[in-house]
Design a protein around this motif. Structure first.
Motif, mmCIF file in Angstrom:
data_model
loop_
_atom_site.group_PDB
_atom_site.id
_atom_site.type_symbol
_atom_site.label_atom_id
_atom_site.label_comp_id
_atom_site.label_asym_id
_atom_site.label_seq_id
_atom_site.Cartn_x
_atom_site.Cartn_y
_atom_site.Cartn_z
ATOM 1 N N PRO A 175 8.348 0.954 8.392
ATOM 2 C CA PRO A 175 7.404 1.923 8.949
ATOM 3 C C PRO A 175 6.262 1.224 9.673
ATOM 4 O O PRO A 175 5.951 0.060 9.388
ATOM 5 C CB PRO A 175 6.903 2.682 7.718
ATOM 6 C CG PRO A 175 7.017 1.691 6.615
ATOM 7 C CD PRO A 175 8.261 0.901 6.916
ATOM 8 N N ALA A 176 5.643 1.934 10.610
ATOM 9 C CA ALA A 176 4.555 1.356 11.388
ATOM 10 C C ALA A 176 3.368 1.041 10.480
ATOM 11 O O ALA A 176 2.976 1.862 9.648
ATOM 12 C CB ALA A 176 4.135 2.325 12.489
ATOM 13 N N VAL A 177 2.812 -0.158 10.638
ATOM 14 C CA VAL A 177 1.617 -0.553 9.897
ATOM 15 C C VAL A 177 0.403 -0.263 10.766
ATOM 16 O O VAL A 177 0.246 -0.841 11.840
ATOM 17 C CB VAL A 177 1.674 -2.041 9.510
ATOM 18 C CG1 VAL A 177 0.354 -2.473 8.862
ATOM 19 C CG2 VAL A 177 2.829 -2.292 8.553
ATOM 20 N N ARG A 178 -0.454 0.642 10.301
ATOM 21 C CA ARG A 178 -1.610 1.079 11.067
ATOM 22 C C ARG A 178 -2.862 0.353 10.585
ATOM 23 O O ARG A 178 -2.887 -0.195 9.476
ATOM 24 C CB ARG A 178 -1.772 2.593 10.926
ATOM 25 C CG ARG A 178 -0.521 3.372 11.266
ATOM 26 C CD ARG A 178 -0.717 4.871 11.197
ATOM 27 N NE ARG A 178 -1.325 5.329 9.962
ATOM 28 C CZ ARG A 178 -1.190 6.570 9.488
ATOM 29 N NH1 ARG A 178 -0.445 7.446 10.160
ATOM 30 N NH2 ARG A 178 -1.777 6.929 8.376
ATOM 31 N N PRO A 179 -3.918 0.351 11.404
ATOM 32 C CA PRO A 179 -5.157 -0.300 10.970
ATOM 33 C C PRO A 179 -5.691 0.230 9.646
ATOM 34 O O PRO A 179 -6.213 -0.539 8.828
ATOM 35 C CB PRO A 179 -6.123 -0.011 12.125
ATOM 36 C CG PRO A 179 -5.245 0.107 13.323
ATOM 37 C CD PRO A 179 -4.003 0.778 12.825
ATOM 38 N N ASP A 180 -5.562 1.543 9.400
ATOM 39 C CA ASP A 180 -6.062 2.071 8.133
ATOM 40 C C ASP A 180 -5.240 1.567 6.950
ATOM 41 O O ASP A 180 -5.759 1.435 5.833
ATOM 42 C CB ASP A 180 -6.106 3.603 8.168
ATOM 43 C CG ASP A 180 -4.764 4.222 8.507
ATOM 44 O OD1 ASP A 180 -4.119 3.745 9.449
ATOM 45 O OD2 ASP A 180 -4.358 5.188 7.843
ATOM 46 N N VAL A 238 0.855 -1.182 0.000
ATOM 47 C CA VAL A 238 0.000 0.000 0.000
ATOM 48 C C VAL A 238 0.892 1.233 0.000
ATOM 49 O O VAL A 238 2.086 1.161 0.305
ATOM 50 C CB VAL A 238 -0.942 0.026 1.223
ATOM 51 C CG1 VAL A 238 -1.779 -1.243 1.290
ATOM 52 C CG2 VAL A 238 -0.160 0.212 2.519
ATOM 53 N N GLU A 239 0.297 2.363 -0.328
ATOM 54 C CA GLU A 239 1.020 3.630 -0.315
ATOM 55 C C GLU A 239 0.432 4.540 0.757
ATOM 56 O O GLU A 239 -0.779 4.548 0.980
ATOM 57 C CB GLU A 239 0.930 4.323 -1.684
ATOM 58 C CG GLU A 239 1.716 3.622 -2.766
ATOM 59 C CD GLU A 239 1.672 4.396 -4.077
ATOM 60 O OE1 GLU A 239 0.755 5.239 -4.224
ATOM 61 O OE2 GLU A 239 2.534 4.151 -4.943
ATOM 62 N N ARG A 240 1.306 5.290 1.412
ATOM 63 C CA ARG A 240 0.860 6.247 2.413
ATOM 64 C C ARG A 240 1.777 7.463 2.379
ATOM 65 O O ARG A 240 2.995 7.326 2.253
ATOM 66 C CB ARG A 240 0.872 5.624 3.811
ATOM 67 C CG ARG A 240 0.243 6.543 4.861
ATOM 68 C CD ARG A 240 0.170 5.868 6.227
ATOM 69 N NE ARG A 240 1.468 5.824 6.859
ATOM 70 C CZ ARG A 240 1.905 4.817 7.604
ATOM 71 N NH1 ARG A 240 1.170 3.744 7.755
ATOM 72 N NH2 ARG A 240 3.088 4.865 8.177
ATOM 73 N N LEU A 241 1.173 8.629 2.509
ATOM 74 C CA LEU A 241 1.948 9.864 2.524
ATOM 75 C C LEU A 241 2.522 10.084 3.912
ATOM 76 O O LEU A 241 1.792 10.128 4.906
ATOM 77 C CB LEU A 241 1.056 11.050 2.128
ATOM 78 C CG LEU A 241 1.760 12.400 1.945
ATOM 79 C CD1 LEU A 241 2.778 12.321 0.813
ATOM 80 C CD2 LEU A 241 0.736 13.501 1.663
ATOM 81 N N ARG A 258 5.314 6.832 0.562
ATOM 82 C CA ARG A 258 6.052 5.586 0.782
ATOM 83 C C ARG A 258 5.179 4.402 0.402
ATOM 84 O O ARG A 258 3.966 4.406 0.620
ATOM 85 C CB ARG A 258 6.483 5.448 2.242
ATOM 86 C CG ARG A 258 7.483 6.476 2.696
ATOM 87 C CD ARG A 258 8.155 6.056 3.977
ATOM 88 N NE ARG A 258 8.926 4.822 3.826
ATOM 89 C CZ ARG A 258 9.687 4.294 4.801
ATOM 90 N NH1 ARG A 258 9.737 4.893 5.974
ATOM 91 N NH2 ARG A 258 10.348 3.189 4.603
ATOM 92 N N ARG A 259 5.799 3.391 -0.132
ATOM 93 C CA ARG A 259 5.118 2.154 -0.491
ATOM 94 C C ARG A 259 5.734 1.022 0.322
ATOM 95 O O ARG A 259 6.954 0.875 0.356
ATOM 96 C CB ARG A 259 5.258 1.870 -1.993
ATOM 97 C CG ARG A 259 4.423 0.679 -2.469
ATOM 98 C CD ARG A 259 4.462 0.563 -3.983
ATOM 99 N NE ARG A 259 3.629 -0.525 -4.454
ATOM 100 C CZ ARG A 259 2.325 -0.433 -4.686
ATOM 101 N NH1 ARG A 259 1.719 0.732 -4.483
ATOM 102 N NH2 ARG A 259 1.627 -1.473 -5.107
ATOM 103 N N PHE A 260 4.888 0.232 1.013
ATOM 104 C CA PHE A 260 5.410 -0.831 1.866
ATOM 105 C C PHE A 260 4.396 -1.966 1.973
ATOM 106 O O PHE A 260 3.206 -1.802 1.695
ATOM 107 C CB PHE A 260 5.754 -0.287 3.260
ATOM 108 C CG PHE A 260 4.622 0.466 3.921
ATOM 109 C CD1 PHE A 260 3.757 -0.156 4.796
ATOM 110 C CD2 PHE A 260 4.433 1.822 3.663
ATOM 111 C CE1 PHE A 260 2.725 0.531 5.413
ATOM 112 C CE2 PHE A 260 3.406 2.525 4.268
ATOM 113 C CZ PHE A 260 2.546 1.873 5.145
ATOM 114 N N ASP A 261 4.901 -3.127 2.370
ATOM 115 C CA ASP A 261 4.091 -4.336 2.496
ATOM 116 C C ASP A 261 3.419 -4.357 3.873
ATOM 117 O O ASP A 261 4.100 -4.284 4.895
ATOM 118 C CB ASP A 261 4.979 -5.573 2.309
ATOM 119 C CG ASP A 261 4.223 -6.881 2.519
ATOM 120 O OD1 ASP A 261 3.002 -6.898 2.277
ATOM 121 O OD2 ASP A 261 4.858 -7.872 2.914
ATOM 122 N N VAL A 262 2.087 -4.470 3.898
ATOM 123 C CA VAL A 262 1.372 -4.532 5.169
ATOM 124 C C VAL A 262 1.068 -5.972 5.588
ATOM 125 O O VAL A 262 0.845 -6.234 6.769
ATOM 126 C CB VAL A 262 0.061 -3.719 5.113
ATOM 127 C CG1 VAL A 262 0.370 -2.255 4.891
ATOM 128 C CG2 VAL A 262 -0.890 -4.242 4.049
#
Length: 286
Positions: free
Chosen positions: A206-211, A160-163, A169-173
């Motif tokens: 990076p921290a993986v959040r519920p959203d 997923v991508e998150r600002l 940033r793009r990372f595996d959740v």
């Protein structure tokens, strides 16, 4: 200009577990820290201060949940200039805080081998390896949620991508999710049609959040709730690789035995529901 007297040393450290419930889930971390500082003053707790021209109370936080997220397992540490009974601190601090910021537990930090009250830096934060989350999705059927969870857990990776402050940033959740399942019993008991997910998520960088995970569910199964989800952290602590559950991070500090006399009555009178209990779920869903 002559220097003033040095600040009183820390003689006792207390680790505090508190809950963020109901409307207080929309309170920012900065506002919560201000509320705690005011409550410490009103309760007469002898908090220690840092030195310098702008002394600050020695209160630190670990693993704080984001604004808008309810929680049954937030943690802070208070350094005291004079020892106090943890049960009494728990009762006094809870009474001084606004409803919705509730003190669940207070334990003393065990002194190091040299008897110093200062714990090893990062020791407690290292225990917070994962969080257990409860996510209520109003307007989503249990069958659709179950299918989305199955597709997500079967995937090798879900990016997923998150600002962030450093840009997009793009990372595996998927790698951070230890377990994820549908809580049909809780959904059946809810006051409106919904699906309820419970998941254990490892703390990572990076921290993986519920959203982020909800974004992943939308990517793999087109699961898109019609209204914002209600997210509650039920617990955080060391992750048991065998059972997949979380241990209490305060257990290594917990004193053996219960307080006696008036403090015992205070402790029993301030009992709070454990994470995952029906009472705590109702409290955070208000």
């Amino acid at each position: 200009m002559p220097e003033g007297p040095p600040p009183a040393p820390v003689t006792q450290r207390l680790r505090v577990r508190y809950a963020k419930r109901g409307r207080l889930r929309f309170t920012s971390h900065r506002d919560i820290s201000r509320a705690v500082e005011r409550a410490v003053r009103r309760a007469g707790i002898p908090v220690a201060f840092s030195g310098g021209f702008t002394p600050h109370p020695k209160i630190s936080y670990a693993g704080a949940a984001a604004t808008g997220v309810a929680s049954e397992a937030e943690y802070l540490e208070i350094g005291l200039a004079a020892p106090r009974d943890p049960a009494r601190v728990r009762a006094d601090l809870d009474a001084a805080l606004p409803p919705g910021l509730d003190i669940v537990d207070v334990v003393p930090v065990r002194a190091g081998r040299d008897g110093d009250a200062q714990p090893r830096a990062g020791a407690f934060a290292d225990r917070l390896e994962a969080s257990e989350w409860r996510i209520r999705l109003d307007g989503v059927s249990s069958d659709d949620a179950a299918a989305a969870v199955a597709a997500f857990m079967a995937a090798g990776e879900v990016e997923v991508e998150r600002l962030t402050k450093k840009g997009l940033r793009r990372f595996d959740v998927r790698a951070a999710v230890s377990s994820c399942e549908l809580d049909r019993r809780a959904a059946d008991a809810a006051d409106a049609p919904c699906a309820i997910l419970r998941m254990v998520v490892r703390h990572s960088t990076p921290a993986v959040r519920p959203d982020d995970i909800l974004t992943g569910l939308r990517q793999v199964a087109d699961l898109a709730p019609p209204s914002p989800p209600l997210v509650t952290r039920l617990a955080q602590g060391p992750l048991d690789a065998g059972t997949g559950g979380l241990a209490d991070p305060l257990d290594p500090d917990r004193e053996i035995g219960l307080p006696s006399g008036d403090d015992a009555e205070t402790a029993r009178g301030q009992e709070r529901p454990l994470p995952g209990d029906a009472a705590s779920v109702d409290a955070v869903s208000a």
